[in-house]
Design an enzyme around this catalytic site. Structure first.
Site, PDB file in Angstrom:
ATOM      1  N   TYR A   1       0.853  -1.191   0.000  1.00 42.14           N
ATOM      2  CA  TYR A   1       0.000   0.000   0.000  1.00 42.14           C
ATOM      3  C   TYR A   1       0.885   1.235   0.000  1.00 42.14           C
ATOM      4  CZ  TYR A   1      -3.126   3.648   1.635  1.00 42.14           C
ATOM      5  OH  TYR A   1      -3.830   4.809   1.743  1.00 42.14           O
TER       6      TYR A   1
ATOM      7  N   GLU B   1      -3.559   7.551  -3.807  1.00 46.40           N
ATOM      8  CA  GLU B   1      -3.526   6.241  -3.154  1.00 46.40           C
ATOM      9  C   GLU B   1      -3.296   5.140  -4.179  1.00 46.40           C
ATOM     10  OE1 GLU B   1      -6.173   4.648   0.372  1.00 46.40           O
ATOM     11  OE2 GLU B   1      -7.156   4.268  -1.541  1.00 46.40           O
TER      12      GLU B   1
END
Ligand code: GDP
Ligand code: MN
Length: 396
Positions: A108, A196
């Site tokens: 991530y 993101e």
């Protein structure tokens, strides 16, 4: 403003971030052709402004152009429900066809503006993929975060801290290290509120790829990014919210029956609080801003009453730059031209308030005036309760 994954990937790609090869399609035949060009084994990803597509069935792995065509036929026009769409889901209009990769690890990487420290915070985690929210809630120590001082910018020590948190083999470490400066540049140069990548994957061959991408742009900065403004997808936004933004009005739809027209975000918040406090529910947040014109007031009114769930209108305005007489002029014009039949409760104070009130009284329209905010909210909620069932009488 939100944009689609394929648009975010194009921007990231221009900054040197590696993304899978892909094409956006709107028909099954286009999907087949795209799949042929991409080698047959592809992944189909619905393009909607919501995440959680993987779990909701919006990410489909296929092994041939024929399968790509068949699956796209099912996807286009269907309504996808994920934990981010709400129960009504989103109708799928576009599908991203991408080369399929073999994933060895899912990481991530993200950047958000952290209001508490008033800085962008870059986050990474080795627990990427579809479960990141869960990891963040259960094991916050699995997420590494660094706040970057915008005066001194991203420094090599920030990058080292982020990379070390991921425990990766050497060659991948180097690729990840060069990713953060690119992401940070995108965040800054595109005035993002969020960047993101989830998942950021290491492929079986050891390549680092942004498999998903999400990029939100700060609406207040859109005026200096016409190229980003052009990426707006009206299909993904509520029509009334789109309409409002065309006239410089901040409008957010809520679920109650009291339509609120207010100037200034603080006053809008206070008004919504009061409506709730006296037992009602606001139908929206509509801020006409500090210096609204009579025309903007008219547009605001039109937008407000085109929401079918609004059964009463509450106007709470402090006349500063927007003088009360100009407000009255806009309201009278709007009520006449739109033939508004719902009760309209008005509380106004400030510049030229007496003149404004006189104009309202002399207009012959039945405005309900209020003394102060509390009184206004009570009158509005009472009227909404009386009027709630037969809100069709507004005469549109
Ligand atoms: P989201 O669920 O809306 O965030 O959509 P993502 O783009 O993150 O995709 C969800 C999941 O689909 C990813 O976490 C991957 O596990 C899987 N996925 C997406 N693309 C590929 C691919 O090319 N190969 C494989 N094996 N899985 C993929
Ligand atoms: Mn994702």
């Amino acid at each position: 403003m939100k944009i689609h994954e394929f648009q975010a990937k194009a921007i990231l790609g221009a900054y040197g971030v590696l993304v899978p090869k892909g094409e956006v399609v709107t028909t099954p035949v286009e999907a087949r052709r795209a799949a042929e060009r991409l080698g047959g084994t592809v992944v189909l990803k619905v393009q909607i402004h919501a995440g959680g597509r993987g779990k909701g069935g919006g990410v489909v792995l296929v092994s041939s152009p024929q399968e790509a065509e068949a699956a796209t036929k099912r996807l286009i026009g269907s309504r996808l429900i994920t934990h981010q769409t709400g129960p009504e889901g989103r109708v799928v209009k576009k599908v991203l066809v991408e080369e399929r990769v073999t994933i060895s690890r899912e990481l991530y990487a993200g950047i958000v503006l952290d209001h508490r420290v008033a800085r962008p915070v870059i986050m990474t985690s080795a627990a990427g993929g579809v479960e990141i929210e869960e990891a963040a809630a259960k094991d916050p120590e699995r997420i590494t975060g660094v706040a970057v001082d915008p005066a001194t910018q991203l420094q090599p020590f920030h990058v080292r801290r982020l990379v070390l948190g991921l425990a990766l083999p050497q060659p991948v470490q180097r690729a990840v290290a060069s990713l953060f400066p690119a992401l940070y540049r995108v965040f800054q140069e595109k005035d993002c509120s969020l960047v993101e990548i989830n998942p950021l994957v290491v492929t079986a061959e050891g390549r680092l790829l942004a498999l998903d991408a999400k990029l939100n742009i700060d609406d207040n900065a859109l005026f200096r990014h016409p190229d980003l403004e052009a990426l707006r997808d009206p299909d993904e936004e509520l029509p009334l919210e789109v309409e409002a933004s065309r006239f410089g009005l901040s409008y957010i739809k809520l679920n109650g029956a009291v339509g609120c027209m207010v100037n200034g975000a603080g006053l809008a918040m206070a008004t919504m609080d009061l409506v709730k406090l006296v037992g009602g529910e606001p139908a929206n947040f509509l801020d006409v801003g500090g210096g609204a014109s009579a025309e903007q007031i008219e547009h605001a009114f039109r937008i407000l009453i085109s929401d079918r769930s609004v059964s009463v209108v509450l106007i709470n305005i402090f006349g500063g730059i927007l003088r009360c007489d100009r407000l009255a002029e806009g309201m009278i014009r709007a009520v006449r031209s739109l033939r508004v039949a719902s009760p309209i409760i008005v509380r106004m104070e400030g510049t030229n308030v007496d003149q404004g009130k006189r104009m309202l009284t002399e207009s012959g329209i039945n405005f309900i005036t209020a003394d102060g905010m509390q009184d206004a909210a009570e009158k509005a909620v009472r009227a909404a309760k009386r009027n709630g069932v037969n809100s069709d009488q507004r005469g549109l």
